[in-house]
Scaffold this active site. Structure first.
Site, PDB file in Angstrom:
ATOM      1  N   LYS A 129     -10.137  -6.624   0.959  1.00  0.00           N
ATOM      2  CA  LYS A 129      -9.870  -5.306   0.386  1.00  0.00           C
ATOM      3  C   LYS A 129      -9.598  -5.407  -1.111  1.00  0.00           C
ATOM      4  CE  LYS A 129      -7.833  -3.865   4.784  1.00  0.00           C
ATOM      5  NZ  LYS A 129      -6.514  -3.718   5.474  1.00  0.00           N
ATOM      6  N   GLN A 173       0.234  -4.549   5.572  1.00  0.00           N
ATOM      7  CA  GLN A 173      -0.744  -5.181   6.464  1.00  0.00           C
ATOM      8  C   GLN A 173      -0.088  -5.483   7.814  1.00  0.00           C
ATOM      9  OE1 GLN A 173      -4.055  -5.638   5.682  1.00  0.00           O
ATOM     10  NE2 GLN A 173      -4.328  -6.261   7.806  1.00  0.00           N
ATOM     11  N   ASP A 196      -4.006   4.306   4.361  1.00  0.00           N
ATOM     12  CA  ASP A 196      -4.498   3.937   5.697  1.00  0.00           C
ATOM     13  C   ASP A 196      -4.557   5.154   6.619  1.00  0.00           C
ATOM     14  OD1 ASP A 196      -5.261   1.293   5.816  1.00  0.00           O
ATOM     15  OD2 ASP A 196      -3.273   0.526   6.319  1.00  0.00           O
TER      16      ASP A 196
END
Lengths: 369, 369
Positions: A129, A173, A196
């Site tokens: 990412k 994460q 997200d």
């Protein structure tokens, strides 16, 4: 400086990811992922507490590979969606927008990652990412914390990022180490920086017709992007979503409903998943079981999105395994009108959508149109 | 003191509803309710803004009444669920719990309503709920504001109730006058007092497996309650939810999924709703169109929950109309194994669930087990 060396520091913020080298681009997920939800006693008045884990059909050897020999190349008729190519087009647009923002207001979108512990797969995901951010000019940063960090320490880091005006997206994460309460940590991410889209406030606003969440989960956006770019008219179409993860299945089913698609949701308790799936114009598979969706599960001409990324042991593979999706590609390609392969299908477009969410967030923060 | 006289006061809080007289118990909703969401221009990057209104098949005269003459009493085989009786049993349990709470800790659950403007139907809904509170010993109160109140005035009232420790549930009766932003007002209700369960945070936590919202919308809880009390095993069953209101369809579909049911969602754009519905073991109809679901839409033995409450003009009716559901009762009763009638079906159980949510909230606030 690579991510491994970052682990040596207790907490280290990097201004931009452009100096990070990558170990591997392979995305590795467990072959068979059990939901960690607890089975709680049933209560008559409060009807929650029923979240038994999804247990999909056990992996027989026949599941691990499908009839790759049964087809001839000339029988293939599905368009194989090139997710990498589509992602490149989206990223190019995002890069142009980031450049325009920099030139116009001298500001740059910023995306921050919080990484706790030393899971190789988590590091790999973040690296991918961050590299993607770098390519389009988004400033990415990472805060690494050791596995033994307390929950309060993690929450403080997230709160700091929430109040940092140069950060427009915060990603914790997952999974976190077992002693951490993931729900509490995810809840602390500001909904306005939740690129997200997993914060319950954003998920609720996605579910509620007429409302707009700050962010839609990236994989769900990617699914719709692939459908629309392929010219699929969604209104009135039948879609089947197999699975119910918050990452793909749930938000995709909610987003498809907002596009006036008729959605059926197949879970591991569904008695005849193949029959239901066979009626669908659009199939989204998100179960974590290699090759579960066979060719005879599909309606001829169906549009198939394979959200699975399963590492299957393979002594001939570069790293001792190869990646396969939840759909038996070799069979499906002969029945479907279009299919996303694994890899190079949904994954790259999902990352492009993360960049898109981050850009949108920065635009909103700076009121930049 | 009745509600009409309360309207004369600009803002009046009543400690308990036991002095309120009731005009009528009939719940009146528009025959044909169009969603007020705006049709917004489609954006390629942000895929929201597609909330076109649901437009169900137009009302032909044949829809308004179904084949009430086609059946003979002896042909009926469905169990007709007596919602009023079930609600009475639940309320009795709640009353016992409220009594126990009062005796044990000298506290009482409190439910506050905010009513803006002079809509007769809204007043009637609130009266019914307040009377229900009164019967089980829950202290209800009402804040009435004139239709011309500013949004800030409404928000201040809600905030006051949020911080009032004697209030465990806050309901802003919808719809609000046109100049108010309903979304903003609903968002200000504390999620911990959102006994309607409409706050996006609660809806998001209902959607997300493994999480628990503070409250589940009452009608959705009522649907599951009816199914469970009827001994229906939900796991692996096929359910079809017709409609997508936040009041019934959306939360019911989410709750059914958490019970491991295979859910299909039919909307007004679904091309063959009857075919999909005919495959369902459980049907929840929530469209606002009288008698839309006909007998031949149903699988023999289906469990049918009719969430419609449509006022159909009827010169012979007590008030010039009669109430009918979304399901053609006379036809369905010959095919289904069980059906909720309208009225006396889902409605009373929904109100019982509101009391249940309020009791749960008070128990949580006082840590009373």
């Amino acid at each position: 400086m690579n991510v491994i060396s970052l682990l040596l520091g207790r907490r280290l913020v990097i201004g931009c990811s452009n100096s990070i080298k990558f170990k591997t681009f392979l995305t590795i997920s467990p072959i068979f992922e059990l939901n960690s939800s607890n089975f709680m006693a049933f209560q008559r008045i409060n009807h929650l507490g029923l979240d038994v884990p999804d247990v999909w059909p056990s992996l027989s050897s026949s599941n691990l590979s499908c009839n790759s020999n049964s087809h001839a190349v000339d029988k293939k008729n599905a368009t194989i969606i090139d997710g990498k190519e589509i992602a490149a087009a989206i990223k190019s647009h995002i890069a142009d927008e980031v450049t325009r923002m920099k030139k116009s207001i001298d500001k740059c979108p910023g995306l921050a990652f919080v990484l706790v512990g030393e899971r190789n797969d988590s590091h790999t995901f973040v690296e991918i990412k961050m590299k993607a951010c770098d390519k389009v000019g988004i400033a990415s940063s990472i805060v690494e914390l050791p596995a033994e960090s307390t929950q309060d320490e993690i929450l403080r880091v997230v709160s700091d990022l929430n109040s940092n005006p140069a950060v427009h997206g915060v990603i914790v994460q997952l999974p976190l180490p077992h002693h951490c309460d993931e729900e509490k940590v995810v809840n602390v991410v500001s909904p306005e920086k939740d690129v997200d889209g997993f914060h319950p406030l954003n998920m609720g606003n996605l579910a509620l017709k007429g409302r707009e969440p700050y962010f839609i989960p990236c994989a769900a956006k990617a699914c719709i992007e692939l459908l629309l770019r392929s010219g699929i008219e969604l209104v009135g179409k039948k879609a089947v979503v197999i699975g119910r993860s918050k990452v793909v299945a749930l938000p995709t089913s909610l987003l498809l409903q907002r596009h006036n698609t008729t959605v059926s949701l197949v879970n591991s308790f569904t008695k005849n998943p193949q029959e239901i799936t066979r009626e669908a114009d659009i199939v989204v598979a998100d179960v974590g079981v290699p090759n579960m969706v066979r060719g005879d599960w599909l309606k001829p001409g169906a549009f198939v999105i394979d959200a699975g990324t399963n590492a299957v042991k393979d002594p001939n593979g570069k790293h001792g395994f190869h990646l396969t999706g939840d759909v038996c590609f070799e069979e499906a390609v002969e029945v479907a009108s279009a299919i996303t392969p694994v890899p190079r299908g949904l994954g790259p477009v999902t990352i492009a959508m993360l960049l898109c969410n981050t850009l949108d967030s920065a635009k909103r923060a700076y009121n930049f149109v």
